[in-house]
Motif scaffolding. Structure first.
Motif, PDB file in Angstrom:
ATOM      1  N   SER A  98       0.970  -1.076  -0.077  1.00  0.00           N
ATOM      2  CA  SER A  98       0.105   0.132  -0.011  1.00  0.00           C
ATOM      3  C   SER A  98       1.078   1.166  -0.062  1.00  0.00           C
ATOM      4  CB  SER A  98      -0.863   0.024   1.171  1.00  0.00           C
ATOM      5  OG  SER A  98       0.112   0.399   2.514  1.00  0.00           O
ATOM      6  N   LEU A  99       0.335   2.333  -0.394  1.00  0.00           N
ATOM      7  CA  LEU A  99       1.043   3.811  -0.334  1.00  0.00           C
ATOM      8  C   LEU A  99       1.443   3.903   0.990  1.00  0.00           C
ATOM      9  CD1 LEU A  99       1.947   5.964  -1.760  1.00  0.00           C
ATOM     10  CD2 LEU A  99      -0.077   7.284  -1.635  1.00  0.00           C
ATOM     11  N   ASP A 100       0.691   3.678   2.227  1.00  0.00           N
ATOM     12  CA  ASP A 100       1.121   3.944   3.536  1.00  0.00           C
ATOM     13  C   ASP A 100       2.219   3.012   3.924  1.00  0.00           C
ATOM     14  OD1 ASP A 100      -0.766   5.874   4.069  1.00  0.00           O
ATOM     15  OD2 ASP A 100      -2.088   4.516   4.917  1.00  0.00           O
ATOM     16  N   ASN A 101       2.272   1.828   3.418  1.00  0.00           N
ATOM     17  CA  ASN A 101       3.324   1.031   3.537  1.00  0.00           C
ATOM     18  C   ASN A 101       4.580   1.342   2.930  1.00  0.00           C
ATOM     19  OD1 ASN A 101       4.975  -1.355   4.413  1.00  0.00           O
ATOM     20  ND2 ASN A 101       3.617  -2.834   3.655  1.00  0.00           N
ATOM     21  N   ALA A 102       4.482   1.785   1.805  1.00  0.00           N
ATOM     22  CA  ALA A 102       5.735   1.956   0.953  1.00  0.00           C
ATOM     23  C   ALA A 102       6.271   3.202   1.449  1.00  0.00           C
ATOM     24  CB  ALA A 102       5.275   2.151  -0.375  1.00  0.00           C
ATOM     25  N   THR A 103       5.562   4.076   2.028  1.00  0.00           N
ATOM     26  CA  THR A 103       5.911   5.630   2.408  1.00  0.00           C
ATOM     27  C   THR A 103       6.709   5.438   3.739  1.00  0.00           C
ATOM     28  OG1 THR A 103       4.119   6.694   1.358  1.00  0.00           O
ATOM     29  CG2 THR A 103       5.338   7.524   3.237  1.00  0.00           C
ATOM     30  N   LEU A 112      10.767   6.073   4.696  1.00  0.00           N
ATOM     31  CA  LEU A 112      10.951   6.983   5.675  1.00  0.00           C
ATOM     32  C   LEU A 112      11.991   6.172   6.652  1.00  0.00           C
ATOM     33  CD1 LEU A 112       7.636   8.764   6.231  1.00  0.00           C
ATOM     34  CD2 LEU A 112       9.920   9.701   5.319  1.00  0.00           C
ATOM     35  N   ALA A 113      11.876   4.808   6.987  1.00  0.00           N
ATOM     36  CA  ALA A 113      12.461   4.349   7.820  1.00  0.00           C
ATOM     37  C   ALA A 113      13.901   4.119   7.022  1.00  0.00           C
ATOM     38  CB  ALA A 113      11.763   2.887   8.248  1.00  0.00           C
ATOM     39  N   LEU A 114      14.187   3.855   5.988  1.00  0.00           N
ATOM     40  CA  LEU A 114      15.461   3.401   5.190  1.00  0.00           C
ATOM     41  C   LEU A 114      16.154   5.080   4.804  1.00  0.00           C
ATOM     42  CD1 LEU A 114      14.426   0.786   2.707  1.00  0.00           C
ATOM     43  CD2 LEU A 114      15.932   0.515   4.722  1.00  0.00           C
ATOM     44  N   TYR A 170      19.016  11.402   4.991  1.00  0.00           N
ATOM     45  CA  TYR A 170      19.356  11.782   3.614  1.00  0.00           C
ATOM     46  C   TYR A 170      18.354  11.390   2.529  1.00  0.00           C
ATOM     47  CZ  TYR A 170      23.717  12.924   5.950  1.00  0.00           C
ATOM     48  OH  TYR A 170      24.528  13.227   6.869  1.00  0.00           O
ATOM     49  N   ARG A 171      18.341  11.531   1.347  1.00  0.00           N
ATOM     50  CA  ARG A 171      17.296  11.033   0.230  1.00  0.00           C
ATOM     51  C   ARG A 171      17.755   9.650   0.039  1.00  0.00           C
ATOM     52  NH1 ARG A 171      16.943  13.473  -4.778  1.00  0.00           N
ATOM     53  NH2 ARG A 171      14.894  13.241  -4.621  1.00  0.00           N
ATOM     54  N   LEU A 172      19.122   9.593  -0.102  1.00  0.00           N
ATOM     55  CA  LEU A 172      19.546   7.960  -0.488  1.00  0.00           C
ATOM     56  C   LEU A 172      19.263   7.052   0.778  1.00  0.00           C
ATOM     57  CD1 LEU A 172      22.602   8.389  -2.672  1.00  0.00           C
ATOM     58  CD2 LEU A 172      20.261   7.896  -3.592  1.00  0.00           C
ATOM     59  N   PRO A 173      19.010   5.999   0.440  1.00  0.00           N
ATOM     60  CA  PRO A 173      18.962   4.920   1.691  1.00  0.00           C
ATOM     61  C   PRO A 173      20.284   4.858   2.376  1.00  0.00           C
ATOM     62  CG  PRO A 173      17.775   3.881  -0.281  1.00  0.00           C
ATOM     63  CD  PRO A 173      18.439   5.156  -0.610  1.00  0.00           C
ATOM     64  N   THR A 174      20.241   4.474   3.610  1.00  0.00           N
ATOM     65  CA  THR A 174      21.400   4.207   4.266  1.00  0.00           C
ATOM     66  C   THR A 174      22.541   3.202   3.625  1.00  0.00           C
ATOM     67  OG1 THR A 174      20.407   4.797   6.480  1.00  0.00           O
ATOM     68  CG2 THR A 174      22.661   3.955   6.707  1.00  0.00           C
ATOM     69  N   THR A 175      21.787   2.052   3.171  1.00  0.00           N
ATOM     70  CA  THR A 175      22.803   1.221   2.739  1.00  0.00           C
ATOM     71  C   THR A 175      23.398   1.649   1.437  1.00  0.00           C
ATOM     72  OG1 THR A 175      20.588   0.269   1.521  1.00  0.00           O
ATOM     73  CG2 THR A 175      21.277  -0.735   3.607  1.00  0.00           C
ATOM     74  N   THR A 176      22.641   2.291   0.622  1.00  0.00           N
ATOM     75  CA  THR A 176      23.068   2.850  -0.684  1.00  0.00           C
ATOM     76  C   THR A 176      24.268   3.870  -0.461  1.00  0.00           C
ATOM     77  OG1 THR A 176      20.986   2.476  -1.769  1.00  0.00           O
ATOM     78  CG2 THR A 176      22.729   4.196  -2.835  1.00  0.00           C
TER      79      THR A 176
END
Length: 57
Positions: A14-19, A23-25, A29-35
């Motif tokens: 869902s959009l809520d789950n994706a959002t 936000l958790a990743l 910053y805009r890029l995920p921590t792993t990236t």
């Protein structure tokens, strides 16, 4: 300057789950921590390889 991040739904997401996942990743910053971590490690390795002495061209 505000740069939006576009989040779209996917299979069984869902959009809520994706959002929430985005936000958790991306806590700061805009890029995920792993990236960001992978990019930093790659740049560090390239810098070390460049300082290792180049062979004749």
């Amino acid at each position: 300057m505000f740069k939006p991040v576009f989040v779209s739904v996917g299979h069984r997401m869902s959009l809520d789950n994706a959002t929430a996942r985005v936000l958790a990743l991306t806590p700061r910053y805009r890029l995920p921590t792993t990236t960001r971590t992978a990019d930093r490690l790659c740049r560090d390795a390239l810098a070390r390889a460049g300082r290792g002495g180049e062979r004749g061209s």
